[in-house]
Design a protein around this motif. Sequence first.
Motif, PDB file in Angstrom:
ATOM      1  N   GLY A 134       0.788  -1.220   0.000  1.00  0.00           N
ATOM      2  CA  GLY A 134       0.000   0.000   0.000  1.00  0.00           C
ATOM      3  C   GLY A 134       0.815   1.263   0.000  1.00  0.00           C
ATOM      4  N   LEU A 135       2.116   1.189   0.187  1.00  0.00           N
ATOM      5  CA  LEU A 135       2.928   2.391   0.295  1.00  0.00           C
ATOM      6  C   LEU A 135       2.999   3.177  -1.002  1.00  0.00           C
ATOM      7  CD1 LEU A 135       5.881   1.100   2.523  1.00  0.00           C
ATOM      8  CD2 LEU A 135       3.891   2.461   3.209  1.00  0.00           C
ATOM      9  N   ASN A 136       2.750   2.527  -2.139  1.00  0.00           N
ATOM     10  CA  ASN A 136       2.767   3.246  -3.409  1.00  0.00           C
ATOM     11  C   ASN A 136       1.360   3.371  -3.990  1.00  0.00           C
ATOM     12  OD1 ASN A 136       2.351   0.630  -4.122  1.00  0.00           O
ATOM     13  ND2 ASN A 136       4.021   0.488  -5.589  1.00  0.00           N
ATOM     14  N   ALA A 137       0.369   3.347  -3.109  1.00  0.00           N
ATOM     15  CA  ALA A 137      -1.016   3.565  -3.519  1.00  0.00           C
ATOM     16  C   ALA A 137      -1.439   4.982  -3.127  1.00  0.00           C
ATOM     17  CB  ALA A 137      -1.935   2.526  -2.869  1.00  0.00           C
ATOM     18  N   THR A 138      -2.616   5.375  -3.573  1.00  0.00           N
ATOM     19  CA  THR A 138      -3.152   6.695  -3.261  1.00  0.00           C
ATOM     20  C   THR A 138      -4.058   6.568  -2.046  1.00  0.00           C
ATOM     21  OG1 THR A 138      -3.097   7.268  -5.608  1.00  0.00           O
ATOM     22  CG2 THR A 138      -4.458   8.643  -4.170  1.00  0.00           C
ATOM     23  N   PRO A 139      -3.732   7.221  -0.941  1.00  0.00           N
ATOM     24  CA  PRO A 139      -4.503   7.051   0.305  1.00  0.00           C
ATOM     25  C   PRO A 139      -6.001   7.272   0.148  1.00  0.00           C
ATOM     26  CG  PRO A 139      -2.481   8.236   0.755  1.00  0.00           C
ATOM     27  CD  PRO A 139      -2.567   8.087  -0.741  1.00  0.00           C
ATOM     28  N   HIS A 140      -6.382   8.157  -0.753  1.00  0.00           N
ATOM     29  CA  HIS A 140      -7.805   8.446  -0.980  1.00  0.00           C
ATOM     30  C   HIS A 140      -8.589   7.172  -1.297  1.00  0.00           C
ATOM     31  CE1 HIS A 140     -10.845  11.561  -2.476  1.00  0.00           C
ATOM     32  NE2 HIS A 140     -11.423  10.398  -2.698  1.00  0.00           N
ATOM     33  N   TYR A 141      -7.958   6.214  -1.997  1.00  0.00           N
ATOM     34  CA  TYR A 141      -8.658   5.015  -2.458  1.00  0.00           C
ATOM     35  C   TYR A 141      -8.110   3.726  -1.832  1.00  0.00           C
ATOM     36  CZ  TYR A 141     -10.096   8.319  -6.107  1.00  0.00           C
ATOM     37  OH  TYR A 141     -10.595   9.408  -6.775  1.00  0.00           O
ATOM     38  N   MET A 142      -7.291   3.842  -0.830  1.00  0.00           N
ATOM     39  CA  MET A 142      -6.625   2.664  -0.278  1.00  0.00           C
ATOM     40  C   MET A 142      -7.546   1.813   0.596  1.00  0.00           C
ATOM     41  SD  MET A 142      -2.739   3.940   0.637  1.00  0.00           S
ATOM     42  CE  MET A 142      -2.553   2.725   1.949  1.00  0.00           C
ATOM     43  N   ALA A 143      -7.501   0.521   0.359  1.00  0.00           N
ATOM     44  CA  ALA A 143      -8.230  -0.421   1.212  1.00  0.00           C
ATOM     45  C   ALA A 143      -7.591  -0.459   2.602  1.00  0.00           C
ATOM     46  CB  ALA A 143      -8.212  -1.803   0.579  1.00  0.00           C
ATOM     47  N   PRO A 144      -8.376  -0.737   3.632  1.00  0.00           N
ATOM     48  CA  PRO A 144      -7.847  -0.733   5.008  1.00  0.00           C
ATOM     49  C   PRO A 144      -6.601  -1.580   5.193  1.00  0.00           C
ATOM     50  CG  PRO A 144     -10.228  -0.812   5.071  1.00  0.00           C
ATOM     51  CD  PRO A 144      -9.846  -0.943   3.620  1.00  0.00           C
ATOM     52  N   GLU A 145      -6.559  -2.759   4.562  1.00  0.00           N
ATOM     53  CA  GLU A 145      -5.422  -3.650   4.780  1.00  0.00           C
ATOM     54  C   GLU A 145      -4.113  -3.066   4.256  1.00  0.00           C
ATOM     55  OE1 GLU A 145      -7.437  -5.025   0.930  1.00  0.00           O
ATOM     56  OE2 GLU A 145      -8.052  -4.348   2.932  1.00  0.00           O
ATOM     57  N   LEU A 146      -4.197  -2.188   3.259  1.00  0.00           N
ATOM     58  CA  LEU A 146      -2.973  -1.602   2.710  1.00  0.00           C
ATOM     59  C   LEU A 146      -2.306  -0.668   3.715  1.00  0.00           C
ATOM     60  CD1 LEU A 146      -3.979  -0.853  -0.995  1.00  0.00           C
ATOM     61  CD2 LEU A 146      -3.148  -2.969   0.043  1.00  0.00           C
ATOM     62  N   PHE A 147      -3.095  -0.058   4.578  1.00  0.00           N
ATOM     63  CA  PHE A 147      -2.521   0.791   5.630  1.00  0.00           C
ATOM     64  C   PHE A 147      -1.764  -0.035   6.663  1.00  0.00           C
ATOM     65  CE2 PHE A 147      -5.968   3.481   4.013  1.00  0.00           C
ATOM     66  CZ  PHE A 147      -5.314   4.690   3.869  1.00  0.00           C
ATOM     67  N   HIS A 148      -2.016  -1.336   6.664  1.00  0.00           N
ATOM     68  CA  HIS A 148      -1.305  -2.240   7.579  1.00  0.00           C
ATOM     69  C   HIS A 148      -0.180  -2.982   6.875  1.00  0.00           C
ATOM     70  CE1 HIS A 148      -4.218  -1.590  10.816  1.00  0.00           C
ATOM     71  NE2 HIS A 148      -5.172  -1.695   9.893  1.00  0.00           N
ATOM     72  N   GLY A 149       0.189  -2.516   5.681  1.00  0.00           N
ATOM     73  CA  GLY A 149       1.337  -3.080   4.980  1.00  0.00           C
ATOM     74  C   GLY A 149       1.057  -4.354   4.216  1.00  0.00           C
ATOM     75  N   LYS A 150      -0.213  -4.719   4.055  1.00  0.00           N
ATOM     76  CA  LYS A 150      -0.542  -5.915   3.293  1.00  0.00           C
ATOM     77  C   LYS A 150      -0.371  -5.660   1.798  1.00  0.00           C
ATOM     78  CE  LYS A 150      -1.767  -8.167   6.992  1.00  0.00           C
ATOM     79  NZ  LYS A 150      -0.954  -9.294   7.517  1.00  0.00           N
ATOM     80  N   ALA A 151      -0.214  -6.733   1.060  1.00  0.00           N
ATOM     81  CA  ALA A 151      -0.022  -6.618  -0.385  1.00  0.00           C
ATOM     82  C   ALA A 151      -1.321  -6.252  -1.086  1.00  0.00           C
ATOM     83  CB  ALA A 151       0.521  -7.932  -0.939  1.00  0.00           C
ATOM     84  N   LYS A 152      -1.191  -5.557  -2.199  1.00  0.00           N
ATOM     85  CA  LYS A 152      -2.346  -5.257  -3.032  1.00  0.00           C
ATOM     86  C   LYS A 152      -2.880  -6.530  -3.678  1.00  0.00           C
ATOM     87  CE  LYS A 152      -0.513  -0.721  -4.368  1.00  0.00           C
ATOM     88  NZ  LYS A 152      -0.066   0.103  -5.515  1.00  0.00           N
ATOM     89  N   THR A 153      -4.193  -6.559  -3.867  1.00  0.00           N
ATOM     90  CA  THR A 153      -4.852  -7.713  -4.462  1.00  0.00           C
ATOM     91  C   THR A 153      -6.019  -7.245  -5.319  1.00  0.00           C
ATOM     92  OG1 THR A 153      -6.421  -7.964  -2.637  1.00  0.00           O
ATOM     93  CG2 THR A 153      -4.305  -9.141  -2.432  1.00  0.00           C
ATOM     94  N   VAL A 154      -6.690  -8.198  -5.945  1.00  0.00           N
ATOM     95  CA  VAL A 154      -7.933  -7.909  -6.641  1.00  0.00           C
ATOM     96  C   VAL A 154      -8.915  -7.225  -5.698  1.00  0.00           C
ATOM     97  CG1 VAL A 154     -10.013  -9.017  -7.568  1.00  0.00           C
ATOM     98  CG2 VAL A 154      -7.762  -9.683  -8.427  1.00  0.00           C
ATOM     99  N   GLN A 155      -8.938  -7.667  -4.444  1.00  0.00           N
ATOM    100  CA  GLN A 155      -9.905  -7.109  -3.496  1.00  0.00           C
ATOM    101  C   GLN A 155      -9.565  -5.680  -3.082  1.00  0.00           C
ATOM    102  OE1 GLN A 155      -9.725 -10.886  -1.187  1.00  0.00           O
ATOM    103  NE2 GLN A 155     -11.860 -10.410  -0.712  1.00  0.00           N
ATOM    104  N   SER A 156      -8.299  -5.305  -3.101  1.00  0.00           N
ATOM    105  CA  SER A 156      -7.982  -3.898  -2.845  1.00  0.00           C
ATOM    106  C   SER A 156      -8.381  -3.034  -4.037  1.00  0.00           C
ATOM    107  CB  SER A 156      -6.500  -3.716  -2.491  1.00  0.00           C
ATOM    108  OG  SER A 156      -5.645  -4.201  -3.498  1.00  0.00           O
ATOM    109  N   ASP A 157      -8.292  -3.597  -5.248  1.00  0.00           N
ATOM    110  CA  ASP A 157      -8.837  -2.915  -6.425  1.00  0.00           C
ATOM    111  C   ASP A 157     -10.344  -2.700  -6.265  1.00  0.00           C
ATOM    112  OD1 ASP A 157      -6.548  -2.548  -7.922  1.00  0.00           O
ATOM    113  OD2 ASP A 157      -7.046  -4.031  -9.462  1.00  0.00           O
ATOM    114  N   LEU A 158     -11.034  -3.730  -5.784  1.00  0.00           N
ATOM    115  CA  LEU A 158     -12.490  -3.642  -5.641  1.00  0.00           C
ATOM    116  C   LEU A 158     -12.876  -2.622  -4.580  1.00  0.00           C
ATOM    117  CD1 LEU A 158     -13.327  -7.432  -5.967  1.00  0.00           C
ATOM    118  CD2 LEU A 158     -13.924  -5.627  -7.589  1.00  0.00           C
ATOM    119  N   TYR A 159     -12.086  -2.519  -3.526  1.00  0.00           N
ATOM    120  CA  TYR A 159     -12.357  -1.493  -2.519  1.00  0.00           C
ATOM    121  C   TYR A 159     -12.213  -0.105  -3.139  1.00  0.00           C
ATOM    122  CZ  TYR A 159     -12.225   1.171   1.825  1.00  0.00           C
ATOM    123  OH  TYR A 159     -12.492   2.093   2.829  1.00  0.00           O
TER     124      TYR A 159
END
Length: 272
Positions: free
Chosen positions: A176-201
């Motif tokens: 999540g560190l190279n994502a845009t906070p405005h659209y970031m899924a909760p798990e990305l703030f905890h350092g989890k990897a991006k997935t299809v489900q973070s795209d869906l969020y």
Amino acid sequence: MSIITSIFDHNFQPTELTLKTKNKSYEFGRRLYTFKNAEQRYWLKYHLADTHSVLEQSFQNELNFYKQSENREISFLLPHQTIQFQEHIIFQDLIKKGEGLLLPDSEDFFADLSAYQEIDVIQQKILSALSTLQSFHQLGWVHGDLKTEHFRCLENTCRLIDLEQSFVQMNNTQTGLNATPHYMAPELFHGKAKTVQSDLYAFGIILYEWLTQSRLTAKTYQDWAMLHCQQFQIQLPDRFKQFLPLLDALLKKQVALRVPSAQDAIDTLKIA
């Protein structure tokens, strides 16, 4: 002949060349221009070598995606062409060598909601965007940086752009560190990897803002984390209540409870 493959014929005369790069990106070496040829407007995108290694690699990542798709029918992409600048004298005043990406201009897919009065038309538009995202995911890819402006409309179809953070999910090292906070899924703030489900969020946030004609706001990265992880609650105008099940499925804070695929989101939408 497509609007891209015909651009370099003998009548090619670009006009109205206009720099569109944001100031910070410009300082880091990114260049984004618009220009016209005949009656069609285009975008030209490239990155100066040896300026910012991370952004340079991101742009190369996008170029590679387009190159891999050049001989394939991929409906979710805009017509495109990767170019070698040393082969095109017309751009020599901008840059002498390196690679660039040409795309036709397109409209915002999620345009002003007031243009769509009937619920059935709005539902069909959401379905079109989800189908585009499904097609992208079915190739095994995660977009990694979905934003409202990355959904485009060309010839009445939904297209995706800005693939700099895209990756094959099975090779995922993106966090999540190279994502845009405005659209970031909760798990990305905890350092989890991006997935299809973070795209869906991210898509859920895009859809929520479109249906409410509002925009989420926060001042700091920590504020965004609090908003997405704890504070955000879905509230829709009464006329859009039928889309609550879809948004609830897309915006679950826990990954295990979130809709697992765009197809499942489509199925939820069709029940509405």
